[in-house]
Motif scaffolding. Structure first.
Motif, PDB file in Angstrom:
ATOM      1  N   THR A  74       0.831  -1.203   0.000  1.00  0.00           N
ATOM      2  CA  THR A  74       0.000   0.000   0.000  1.00  0.00           C
ATOM      3  C   THR A  74       0.866   1.253   0.000  1.00  0.00           C
ATOM      4  N   TYR A  75       1.960   1.194   0.752  1.00  0.00           N
ATOM      5  CA  TYR A  75       2.884   2.331   0.833  1.00  0.00           C
ATOM      6  C   TYR A  75       3.500   2.633  -0.531  1.00  0.00           C
ATOM      7  N   VAL A  76       4.024   1.583  -1.213  1.00  0.00           N
ATOM      8  CA  VAL A  76       4.729   1.839  -2.480  1.00  0.00           C
ATOM      9  C   VAL A  76       3.769   2.210  -3.603  1.00  0.00           C
ATOM     10  N   LEU A  77       2.488   1.951  -3.417  1.00  0.00           N
ATOM     11  CA  LEU A  77       1.501   2.343  -4.426  1.00  0.00           C
ATOM     12  C   LEU A  77       0.838   3.683  -4.121  1.00  0.00           C
ATOM     13  N   SER A  78       1.158   4.254  -2.970  1.00  0.00           N
ATOM     14  CA  SER A  78       0.503   5.509  -2.581  1.00  0.00           C
ATOM     15  C   SER A  78       0.990   6.654  -3.460  1.00  0.00           C
ATOM     16  N   ALA A  79       0.190   7.697  -3.512  1.00  0.00           N
ATOM     17  CA  ALA A  79       0.404   8.777  -4.484  1.00  0.00           C
ATOM     18  C   ALA A  79       1.805   9.382  -4.418  1.00  0.00           C
ATOM     19  N   TYR A 119       7.445   1.904  -6.986  1.00  0.00           N
ATOM     20  CA  TYR A 119       6.838   0.907  -7.875  1.00  0.00           C
ATOM     21  C   TYR A 119       7.303   1.083  -9.317  1.00  0.00           C
ATOM     22  N   THR A 120       7.278   2.315  -9.820  1.00  0.00           N
ATOM     23  CA  THR A 120       7.709   2.540 -11.194  1.00  0.00           C
ATOM     24  C   THR A 120       9.170   2.155 -11.382  1.00  0.00           C
ATOM     25  N   GLN A 121      10.008   2.519 -10.412  1.00  0.00           N
ATOM     26  CA  GLN A 121      11.433   2.167 -10.506  1.00  0.00           C
ATOM     27  C   GLN A 121      11.632   0.648 -10.471  1.00  0.00           C
TER      28      GLN A 121
END
Length: 499
Positions: free
Chosen positions: A375-380, A387-389
């Protein structure tokens, strides 16, 4: 009939077909072995002896009627409790699904039943397949049948498919299904001295399998040797329109094409996998594996997989991110556990309070940890930073493999950095536990077929496995190289029976 439990998939199938024994006799022998071992090993969550006997009786009737028998005819297997089975509890080893009985069958399990296999029961695992030691199950630890020499300490069977590995190794099932997200077939196979293959992503349908990380999860077989894995994989694989990631390709005849002659083949040895401080026994077995493949006719080539060191951190961003999305469906509304806030605080409680109470009671600590990470790595504020990296790194890792496969046919590496560890030895250090997947994760990120075969014992008498990684769709090359190692390793060790 205890000697029947010493037989693997091929021997059982052939013995039933010839009439040397009946499928019902085989099912009865394994049912008895499961019942005897279950209190000590805790390999199963749910036992289904009647289903094993029912399938066996159908095979015997087909044989008597002169009908053609399937690839798995008369073989009773263990089904990892991540595969939905109609009318039989499917828990994912979690309290949140502790009473869930699916009204449908997973595609993989249905294919196995159609091939003549029967179900001994639903096998224990790490909760939602999150773990490397089978210590996160809500239904208790699976105990490996192996022990260190001179010790009675309980050993981890690996994870998440620890129930599968323990059952096959202990000879209470000739084979079992597993799922592999970041090594969950290969690592437990290595820990318990059996074989297991994760096929190319999409080779086996994910429909009806409780999801962990959808871009990584892949079903595969775990069995006593390479041939048995090939037989079972043929039965499991195939296109499924219900799974959008399923490969629309014919299933090769892997068993019939098995060939341990590797003349003309090139085997890559990744420099990056030979890490500082590598366990001496693991390094020794790896060197022996190189010599065995050379003896089989292969040319050995050093290769670079430059981004290997980033694989584990990338995996532990991508997999929890997908898990946080997949596990959002367990909310106490439609199925599974529903818990409510305590009465003293329930007045005025809303839907969010019910969600929180249900998930707190239903999810174990490791599952909660990964959901929070995801949830943290997908947060805004962190999506691009993490996540993108991680997805970019995943692409680089896949590219490393594709570059390597321009010059080699298969890659040889250790399966795990150590032999099995004792239960409780790593549970307080999640990072140390995650590092156990360091050699297995890269192939998962790249979606490649990869297999572990037993190669020897360490100084404490515990099994060590070697991993073979192949090109996309080249399960045959992986199986052939595995067969070459199997023939030369001569691994016949089995756990001394203490249960």
């Amino acid at each position: 009939m205890s000697e029947l439990t010493d037989l693997g998939v091929a021997a059982i199938r052939e013995g039933v077909a010839k009439g040397d024994f009946t499928a019902v006799e085989v099912a009865g022998a394994f049912n008895a072995a499961v019942a005897e071992a279950q209190p000590a090993l805790n390999a199963f969550i749910t036992l289904t002896p009647e289903k094993a006997l029912e399938a066996a009786a159908a095979v015997d009737a087909d044989r008597a009627a002169g009908k053609a028998l399937g690839k798995m005819a008369g073989v009773p297997i263990g089904m990892k409790d991540l595969f939905a089975t109609t009318g039989t509890k499917t828990t994912a080893a979690s309290n949140i699904l502790g009473t869930f009985v699916p009204p449908y069958e997973s595609t993989v399990s249905q294919k196995l039943w159609d091939a003549g296999a029967g179900m001994l029961g639903k096998l224990n695992l790490d909760q939602f397949a999150m773990g490397s030691s089978n210590e996160t199950s809500a239904f208790g630890n699976v105990i490996s049948p192996w022990r260190r020499e001179g010790s009675d300490a309980q050993m981890a069977p690996g994870g998440s498919s620890g129930g599968s590995s323990a059952a096959v190794s202990a000879r209470i099932a000739p084979a079992a299904t597993g799922t592999d997200t970041g090594g969950s077939i290969r690592q437990p196979a290595a820990f318990t001295g059996i074989s297991g293959i994760k096929p190319t992503y999409g080779r086996c349908s994910r429909w009806g399998i409780v999801a962990f990380a959808s871009s990584l999860d892949q079903a595969g077989p775990m069995a006593r040797d390479v041939r048995d894995c090939a037989i079972m994989l043929e039965a499991m694989a195939g296109f499924d329109p219900k799974d959008s990631t399923s490969l629309d390709m014919p299933v090769p005849e892997w068993e019939a094409s098995l060939n341990a002659d590797l003349r003309g083949k090139k085997v890559g040895i990744p420099r990056e996998y030979r890490m500082d401080g590598m366990d001496a026994d693991v390094a020794r077995v790896w060197d022996e594996g190189i010599a065995w493949l050379k003896d089989a006719g292969a040319e050995i080539v050093d290769i670079n997989l430059a981004h290997t060191k980033y694989a584990l951190p990338a995996y532990y961003i991508i997999a929890p991110a997908e898990a946080s999305s997949n596990l959002a469906r367990y909310d106490g509304v439609r199925y599974g556990l529903r818990d409510l806030p305590p009465k003293e605080s329930a007045r005025g409680a809303g839907l969010q309070d019910m969600y929180a109470a249900t998930r707190a009671a239903g999810f174990g600590a490791e599952v909660r940890r990964r959901i929070l990470i995801g949830t943290y790595v997908l947060s805004a504020g962190f999506y691009d930073a993490y996540y993108t990296q991680a997805q970019k790194v995943r692409t680089l890792i896949s590219r490393d493999f594709m570059d390597a496969f321009q010059t080699v046919d298969v890659i040889l590496a250790p399966t795990a950095p150590t032999a099995a560890f004792g239960l409780g030895e790593m549970v307080s250090d999640p990072l140390a536990m995650y590092l156990n997947d360091v050699f297995a994760v890269p192939a998962s990120l790249a979606g490649l077929p990869a297999m572990s075969v037993p190669a020897g014992l360490d100084r404490q008498g515990l099994p060590l496995g070697l991993q073979l990684i192949g090109r996309p769709f080249d399960e045959q090359g992986v199986l052939d190289a595995g067969l070459a190692i199997e023939a030369r390793a001569g691994f016949t060790a089995r756990p001394a029976k203490w249960w």
